[in-house]
Design a protein around this motif. Structure first.
Motif, PDB file in Angstrom:
ATOM      1  N   ARG A 114       0.870  -1.192   0.000  1.00 22.05           N
ATOM      2  CA  ARG A 114       0.000   0.000   0.000  1.00 22.05           C
ATOM      3  C   ARG A 114       0.896   1.227   0.000  1.00 22.05           C
ATOM      4  O   ARG A 114       1.596   1.496   0.967  1.00 22.05           O
ATOM      5  CB  ARG A 114      -0.926   0.022   1.230  1.00 22.05           C
ATOM      6  CG  ARG A 114      -1.907  -1.112   1.299  1.00 22.05           C
ATOM      7  CD  ARG A 114      -3.151  -0.742   2.143  1.00 22.05           C
ATOM      8  NE  ARG A 114      -2.851  -0.096   3.394  1.00 22.05           N
ATOM      9  CZ  ARG A 114      -2.611  -0.747   4.544  1.00 22.05           C
ATOM     10  NH1 ARG A 114      -2.580  -2.063   4.564  1.00 22.05           N
ATOM     11  NH2 ARG A 114      -2.387  -0.084   5.657  1.00 22.05           N
ATOM     12  N   ASN A 135      -9.027  12.421   2.220  1.00 25.94           N
ATOM     13  CA  ASN A 135      -8.031  11.358   2.165  1.00 25.94           C
ATOM     14  C   ASN A 135      -6.807  11.765   2.969  1.00 25.94           C
ATOM     15  O   ASN A 135      -6.289  12.864   2.823  1.00 25.94           O
ATOM     16  CB  ASN A 135      -7.633  11.096   0.706  1.00 25.94           C
ATOM     17  CG  ASN A 135      -6.711   9.913   0.561  1.00 25.94           C
ATOM     18  OD1 ASN A 135      -7.063   8.808   0.953  1.00 25.94           O
ATOM     19  ND2 ASN A 135      -5.539  10.136   0.000  1.00 25.94           N
ATOM     20  N   ASN A 158      -6.115   6.315   0.647  1.00 28.04           N
ATOM     21  CA  ASN A 158      -6.006   5.958  -0.758  1.00 28.04           C
ATOM     22  C   ASN A 158      -4.788   6.634  -1.382  1.00 28.04           C
ATOM     23  O   ASN A 158      -4.277   7.623  -0.850  1.00 28.04           O
ATOM     24  CB  ASN A 158      -7.267   6.371  -1.507  1.00 28.04           C
ATOM     25  CG  ASN A 158      -8.495   5.629  -1.011  1.00 28.04           C
ATOM     26  OD1 ASN A 158      -8.437   4.437  -0.730  1.00 28.04           O
ATOM     27  ND2 ASN A 158      -9.611   6.346  -0.890  1.00 28.04           N
ATOM     28  N   ASN A 192      -2.822  11.184   4.092  1.00 28.15           N
ATOM     29  CA  ASN A 192      -1.554  10.632   3.650  1.00 28.15           C
ATOM     30  C   ASN A 192      -0.462  11.289   4.471  1.00 28.15           C
ATOM     31  O   ASN A 192      -0.177  12.476   4.309  1.00 28.15           O
ATOM     32  CB  ASN A 192      -1.341  10.888   2.152  1.00 28.15           C
ATOM     33  CG  ASN A 192      -0.108  10.182   1.606  1.00 28.15           C
ATOM     34  OD1 ASN A 192       0.798   9.812   2.349  1.00 28.15           O
ATOM     35  ND2 ASN A 192      -0.071  10.000   0.300  1.00 28.15           N
TER      36      ASN A 192
END
Length: 715
Positions: free
Chosen positions: A525, A541, A531, A543
């Motif tokens: 991943r 999202n 995502n 990150n």
């Protein structure tokens, strides 16, 4: 109350509530899962995803707590949930009726909204998106206005549960079917506290007469800043909201009280034991160790009548010694552990009893994480300082000043941090292997350079799961003994050694601060926390620059990309577009090395620079180009390069493709790939981190076709 009247008046002013463009569902519709699914996923340490995950829907319920203390937007938030938040409950039923609601629109903006002035008992209709944090369902509100308040009612009473209804009798192992109480206001009666600071500051565990137990969390602002009760304290009633977390060691369900009166204590309060000290940081052969502690009855309900010290040498039986009260200070107690004349590990704990026979022990989890020290006849080493065999992560020298020697394996030019919560870091190491590395902290360490051999003196302390030498107040004393010393070789470990271990867990803890290497890595991943794509902040999202990888063991673990000084990234920010080397799913590395770090509940490898990434292979097909009619190989780009470059080739049919790199003597220095590729145009990345500067030849062979090109490595 004036706020509630204000909201009621708004009902008559606004005729339109929420545009009915989205489905209207109940909280139960979102939360419900059949028992067989709960049991199936529970066996995988997970749970079914909530219904409508990622969908925009409308729900109705009663506000159970105000997003801000006293429903005053100028006061702190009631819950630490990343945004103003409250628990919403459906009054039509008990089970499956609760959910956490957040106002992500105002996160970090300083903006105040109508949402911020809500108070408990208000009935609201909300438009929002269903989300999930770990295994707890969340509802992110959208465009909430005063017109979305439907009325006022008495806040529902808590649902009375027993611990045995949440966990298996005598344990913290979850009954997965109890998922139906997630987000619901519940009450548990007649329990006793233990394991103070179980999963963080001011958290603790509660257990019943069967030893069934769960964690009491610190999500609420009030309880985050209120000291956790001493072990052995009786609680008549604790009320709060059930949260499920699959990252809690030996647990699953957590109860979060919100208001000050959500916990009602009983009559039993044990003695308080603190300031436990030994007279020598480093214990040598033949040296008696004196232990002192402060023992008091904090609430003056019963005097301390007895106190004992229990010690064990090399895992032998515990031996008890009476603690003696000081003649000049009736709160100071002391006892001695006899000298040992050989290398040994001595563990110990203290116990105090008051006139009500209430008992407390220090440390609270003495059976699994006692105090301990090593008996030595040599100078202290980094291994001694880091050694933590009981799973707590704490050193035998925690809060003591010590001196050790090591070579700098990472300096501030290697690990600069993420510019926010993680600061620049310096590590020293005295050889390969477990327990051999440690972080040194203080401005005095910032000037050090990699390969410096140094002697450091400082106070050992545990900071957010990382053992380090040096404190914010005193820093660390550093003496440079030599420059240009060879670095210890990276210790090769498996991703299975680290996996998703929690703080202190072995063997992961033994590699904290050590220069380690994973071999034959596949990226599973590219973004460990969301995502693929850039971080969008709360509600979008996420990150944080971490990826999930695995070696041949297929056990997943994390690699942190933000903290080091290198070109590799997972596109955590839009500014990284067309810069550096983006890592994507299914990328492979011959090896990745770096410093093992721990933060935000995860161990993670932190590569220092480009040289820590070896043999990067990216296989990608350009779908926008038609299948080529012939075999072609483009010049690598960039060229010259340092240390990564991309080779692009096209094949008209599926072929086995071999790419090899030669030096000018005709010797193969690297085989980049040797596998079958589909018809199309492919990009393969090559990292030359372990090669010296110079001219190299690369050959691309596909079936009967060959192509040879030159490339220049400039470091």
């Amino acid at each position: 109350m004036r706020l509630k009247i204000f909201f009621l008046s708004l009902i008559f002013v606004f005729s339109n509530l929420i545009a009915q463009d989205y489905p209207e569902v109940s909280i139960r519709d979102i939360q419900f899962a059949p028992v067989d699914s709960l049991l199936l996923y529970g066996g995988r340490n997970s749970e079914p995803k909530p219904n409508f995950l990622g969908d925009t829907v409308i729900v109705t319920g009663v506000v159970m707590n105000s997003p801000h203390q006293d429903a005053d937007p100028t006061k702190p938030r009631s819950l630490h949930s990343g945004a103003p938040a409250f628990y919403l409950q459906d009054t039509a039923y008990a089970a499956w009726s609760g959910i956490l609601v957040r106002d992500i629109k105002v996160y970090g903006t300083g903006e105040q909204s109508v949402f911020a002035t809500l108070d408990s008992g208000l009935v609201v209709k909300l438009l929002g998106v269903v989300g999930e944090y770990y295994t707890t369902t969340q509802f992110n509100a959208i465009n909430f206005t005063g017109a979305d308040v439907l009325g006022i009612m008495k806040r529902p009473e808590p649902v009375t549960l027993t611990l045995d209804s949440l966990v298996q009798i005598g344990s913290a192992l979850p009954k997965y079917e109890a998922e139906k109480w997630e987000g619901v206001y519940v009450e548990i009666k007649n329990v006793t506290t233990f394991e103070r600071l179980a999963i963080g500051y001011n958290t603790f565990k509660i257990m019943d007469e069967n030893s069934s137990n769960i964690v009491v969390g610190n999500v609420a602002a009030h309880w985050r800043t209120t000291s956790a009760p001493l072990d052995g304290t009786s609680i008549e009633s604790v009320r709060g909201y059930i949260e499920t977390r699959n990252n809690i060691t030996n647990g699953w369900f957590m109860l979060n009280p919100v208001y000050p009166d959500d916990i009602e204590y009983g009559d039993i309060s044990p003695p308080n034991i603190y300031n436990v000290l030994r007279d020598n940081a480093v214990v040598n052969y033949g040296q008696t160790v004196n232990i002192t502690a402060t023992i008091v009855d904090s609430d003056n309900t019963a005097d301390v009548k007895d106190a004992k010290l229990y010690y064990s040498v090399n895992d032998g039986e515990y031996i008890s010694v009476d603690l003696t009260k000081s003649a000049t200070d009736d709160t100071t107690w002391s006892a001695s552990i006899p000298a040992v004349n050989d290398s040994a590990l001595v563990k110990y704990y203290l116990e105090a009893v008051d006139m009500d026979d209430a008992i407390n022990r220090s440390p609270s989890n003495f059976e699994t994480s006692p105090y301990f020290y090593l008996v030595l006849n040599r100078n202290l080493t980094i291994q001694d300082v880091q050694y933590s065999p009981f799973g707590s992560g704490y050193s035998a020298y925690n809060n003591y000043e010590i001196t050790v020697q090591g070579v700098v394996t990472a300096d501030t030019s290697d690990i600069q941090g993420d510019g926010a919560s993680i600061s620049p870091q310096v590590y020293i190491q005295n050889g390969p292997g477990p327990w051999s590395g440690v972080q040194i902290f203080g401005t005095q360490a910032d000037v050090l350079q990699k390969r410096d051999l140094v002697t450091v003196t400082g106070i050992v302390n545990e900071s957010f799961g990382i053992t380090r030498i040096g404190t914010l107040e005193k820093g660390v004393k550093v003496t440079k003994d030599q420059s240009g010393v060879d670095l210890p070789g990276a210790t090769v470990i498996s991703t299975a050694d680290i996996s998703a271990s929690t703080s202190g867990k072995l063997p992961a803890e033994s590699y904290e601060g050590v220069l380690v290497m994973y071999k034959n890595i596949t990226v599973l991943r590219e973004n460990a926390d969301g995502n693929p794509g850039a971080d969008q902040g709360t509600g979008g999202n996420r990150n944080f620059g971490e990826m999930v990888v695995a070696d041949a063991s297929n056990v997943q673990t994390r690699v942190e990309l933000q903290d080091g000084t290198h070109d590799y990234h997972n596109f955590w920010d839009t500014s990284l577009e067309n810069t550096g080397t983006r890592i994507t799913n299914e990328d492979k590395f011959e090896s990745i090395m770096g410093i093992m770090f721990y933060s935000f509940s995860n161990y993670k490898l932190v590569p220092r620079n480009n040289g820590d990434f070896i043999g990067h292979l990216v296989v990608g097909v350009n779908d926008n180009i038609e299948i080529p009619s012939s075999f072609t190989v483009s010049q690598n780009y960039p060229n010259p390069f340092n240390p990564t470059t991309t080779i692009v080739f096209s094949i008209p049919t599926s072929e086995n493709v071999q790419i090899r790199v030669f030096n000018l003597l005709g010797q193969v220095v690297k085989e980049i790939t040797n596998q079958r590729f589909s018809a199309g145009t492919h990009n393969v990345n090559f990292s030359a981190g372990n090669l010296s500067s110079g001219l190299y030849i690369y050959q691309v062979s596909a079936g009967k076709h060959n192509s040879v090109n030159k490339m220049m490595l400039l470091k």
